[in-house]
Scaffold this motif. Structure first.
Motif, PDB file in Angstrom:
ATOM      1  N   ARG A   3      82.971  39.181 -43.970  1.00  0.00           N
ATOM      2  CA  ARG A   3      84.252  39.504 -43.349  1.00  0.00           C
ATOM      3  C   ARG A   3      84.536  38.622 -42.143  1.00  0.00           C
ATOM      4  O   ARG A   3      85.699  38.413 -41.801  1.00  0.00           O
ATOM      5  CB  ARG A   3      84.256  40.979 -42.916  1.00  0.00           C
ATOM      6  CG  ARG A   3      83.966  41.943 -44.053  1.00  0.00           C
ATOM      7  CD  ARG A   3      83.937  43.377 -43.558  1.00  0.00           C
ATOM      8  NE  ARG A   3      83.577  44.302 -44.628  1.00  0.00           N
ATOM      9  CZ  ARG A   3      83.467  45.624 -44.472  1.00  0.00           C
ATOM     10  NH1 ARG A   3      83.697  46.157 -43.267  1.00  0.00           N
ATOM     11  NH2 ARG A   3      83.137  46.381 -45.492  1.00  0.00           N
ATOM     12  N   SER A   4      83.518  38.146 -41.474  1.00  0.00           N
ATOM     13  CA  SER A   4      83.685  37.283 -40.310  1.00  0.00           C
ATOM     14  C   SER A   4      82.655  36.173 -40.397  1.00  0.00           C
ATOM     15  O   SER A   4      81.447  36.445 -40.448  1.00  0.00           O
ATOM     16  CB  SER A   4      83.513  38.075 -39.004  1.00  0.00           C
ATOM     17  OG  SER A   4      83.527  37.219 -37.884  1.00  0.00           O
ATOM     18  N   SER A   5      83.114  34.929 -40.428  1.00  0.00           N
ATOM     19  CA  SER A   5      82.185  33.808 -40.512  1.00  0.00           C
ATOM     20  C   SER A   5      81.347  33.663 -39.251  1.00  0.00           C
ATOM     21  O   SER A   5      80.246  33.102 -39.299  1.00  0.00           O
ATOM     22  CB  SER A   5      82.957  32.513 -40.782  1.00  0.00           C
ATOM     23  OG  SER A   5      83.894  32.261 -39.748  1.00  0.00           O
ATOM     24  N   VAL A   6      81.828  34.171 -38.117  1.00  0.00           N
ATOM     25  CA  VAL A   6      81.031  34.118 -36.886  1.00  0.00           C
ATOM     26  C   VAL A   6      79.790  35.001 -37.028  1.00  0.00           C
ATOM     27  O   VAL A   6      78.677  34.605 -36.647  1.00  0.00           O
ATOM     28  CB  VAL A   6      81.884  34.533 -35.682  1.00  0.00           C
ATOM     29  CG1 VAL A   6      81.049  34.578 -34.409  1.00  0.00           C
ATOM     30  CG2 VAL A   6      83.059  33.583 -35.497  1.00  0.00           C
ATOM     31  N   ARG A  23      86.351  30.532 -41.142  1.00  0.00           N
ATOM     32  CA  ARG A  23      87.503  31.396 -41.400  1.00  0.00           C
ATOM     33  C   ARG A  23      88.650  31.135 -40.425  1.00  0.00           C
ATOM     34  O   ARG A  23      89.790  30.924 -40.835  1.00  0.00           O
ATOM     35  CB  ARG A  23      87.076  32.865 -41.300  1.00  0.00           C
ATOM     36  CG  ARG A  23      86.249  33.364 -42.480  1.00  0.00           C
ATOM     37  CD  ARG A  23      87.134  33.639 -43.683  1.00  0.00           C
ATOM     38  NE  ARG A  23      86.401  34.183 -44.802  1.00  0.00           N
ATOM     39  CZ  ARG A  23      86.185  35.475 -44.992  1.00  0.00           C
ATOM     40  NH1 ARG A  23      86.620  36.349 -44.101  1.00  0.00           N
ATOM     41  NH2 ARG A  23      85.533  35.895 -46.048  1.00  0.00           N
ATOM     42  N   ARG A  24      88.362  31.147 -39.142  1.00  0.00           N
ATOM     43  CA  ARG A  24      89.413  31.110 -38.127  1.00  0.00           C
ATOM     44  C   ARG A  24      89.640  29.741 -37.517  1.00  0.00           C
ATOM     45  O   ARG A  24      90.507  29.582 -36.668  1.00  0.00           O
ATOM     46  CB  ARG A  24      89.090  32.110 -37.027  1.00  0.00           C
ATOM     47  CG  ARG A  24      88.944  33.552 -37.504  1.00  0.00           C
ATOM     48  CD  ARG A  24      88.580  34.462 -36.358  1.00  0.00           C
ATOM     49  NE  ARG A  24      89.598  34.418 -35.323  1.00  0.00           N
ATOM     50  CZ  ARG A  24      89.445  34.947 -34.105  1.00  0.00           C
ATOM     51  NH1 ARG A  24      88.297  35.535 -33.782  1.00  0.00           N
ATOM     52  NH2 ARG A  24      90.414  34.872 -33.213  1.00  0.00           N
ATOM     53  N   SER A  50      87.364  29.994 -33.229  1.00  0.00           N
ATOM     54  CA  SER A  50      85.977  30.460 -33.149  1.00  0.00           C
ATOM     55  C   SER A  50      85.078  29.519 -32.348  1.00  0.00           C
ATOM     56  O   SER A  50      83.864  29.729 -32.309  1.00  0.00           O
ATOM     57  CB  SER A  50      85.400  30.630 -34.560  1.00  0.00           C
ATOM     58  OG  SER A  50      86.151  31.563 -35.311  1.00  0.00           O
ATOM     59  N   SER A  55      82.594  30.848 -29.735  1.00  0.00           N
ATOM     60  CA  SER A  55      81.303  31.422 -30.138  1.00  0.00           C
ATOM     61  C   SER A  55      80.201  30.379 -30.231  1.00  0.00           C
ATOM     62  O   SER A  55      79.047  30.735 -30.512  1.00  0.00           O
ATOM     63  CB  SER A  55      81.439  32.128 -31.486  1.00  0.00           C
ATOM     64  OG  SER A  55      81.769  31.197 -32.508  1.00  0.00           O
TER      65      SER A  55
END
Length: 289
Positions: free
Chosen positions: A107-110, A159-160, A164, A167
């Protein structure tokens, strides 16, 4: 239908990603165990396999039970006894935690990058550990460490995009911490039979002492990894198709004004008017007779 291929793939990924590299150099004493009873493999291998399985299944409520059943089944197939509950619990907990973070990473690549930090750090030092007297050891270690960091930074922006980038600093810190965790776990695994206090003190020292040589020797490779991750993200974003334009909220509505019921007669078709015949005067009609 998706689980028909993701669950078998997750089972293979749990074993291949976590434990199969051990078979490349051979198990000690010619053993043929699927899951060797070693604390380093149970923690690092179980966590690595759990992360890969969670990324494939992509559902926490399915990934965690599947990984727990696979870990328990592999332990039973190994032939290890259930009397050593600490080893079994270590394997199950490490696999479940890895599957949890792996499923969240879809759901979140981070989150996926943070979950992969420990497996990448563990795999980065394994090839060089077999060639301790090699002439190009500094280049090999630096290349693997830098490539691992560049991969993690690239995954974080999957993703974003550039949103990102914030991060990258905590992700690099977690990546460095993972090398200390690997060093501490390996020391604990090689110190079996010693007092727990001595093992704990030695593991703590190994955890903190792993940063100084890592930063002193391989800091150019960390800088190179960041410089490499920037064009990788740029190329990734340029390869994406352009974002679709925002939908028009008035596209489904006509341009006609909304009228009330008492004004509906305006839109009605006016009936064709018939012209009355011209009225003749009375005198003209009598003369005609």
């Amino acid at each position: 239908m998706r689980y028909l291929w993701s669950i078998p793939s997750a089972v293979l990924a749990w074993f291949v990603g976590g434990f199969a590299p051990t078979y490349l150099k051979g198990l000690p004493d010619g053993a043929t165990l699927f899951v060797p009873a070693r604390i380093d493999l149970l923690v690092l291998g179980g966590f690595t396999g759990g992360v890969l399985a969670g990324l494939l299944i992509a559902r926490v409520r399915i990934a965690v039970p599947v990984v727990l059943m696979v870990a328990a089944g592999m332990w039973w197939l190994t032939g290890n006894g259930w009397s050593d509950r600490s080893m079994v619990i270590t394997l199950l907990v490490a696999s479940a935690v890895g599957a949890f973070f792996g499923a969240l990473g879809t759901r979140s690549s981070v989150i996926a990058a943070f979950a992969l930090a420990l497996p990448v750090a563990w795999c980065a030092l394994r090839p060089a550990g077999e060639v301790g007297d090699w002439r190009w050891l500094w280049q090999l270690n630096g290349l693997l460490i830098g490539a691992g960091l560049a991969l993690l930074l690239y995954v974080a922006c999957w993703r974003r995009g550039w949103r990102s980038v914030a991060s990258w600093i905590p992700l690099s810190a977690v990546y460095l911490t993972s090398f200390g965790v690997v060093a501490a776990i390996n020391l604990i695994s090689s110190s079996t039979g010693k007092p727990m206090d001595a093992v704990g003190d030695a593991a703590t020292d190994a955890f903190f002492q792993s940063y100084e040589p890592l930063l002193r020797e391989y800091w150019p490779w960390f800088v190179l990894a960041v410089l490499l991750a920037i064009p990788m993200v740029v190329l990734k974003l340029r390869a994406l198709p352009p974002a679709p334009p925002p939908p028009d909220p008035y596209s489904e509505k006509s341009n006609d004004a909304v009228l009330s019921d008492d004004l509906d007669w305006i839109d009605q078709i006016e009936p064709r008017r018939r012209l009355l015949p011209r009225r003749q005067p009375e005198g003209a009609s009598e003369n005609a007779l």
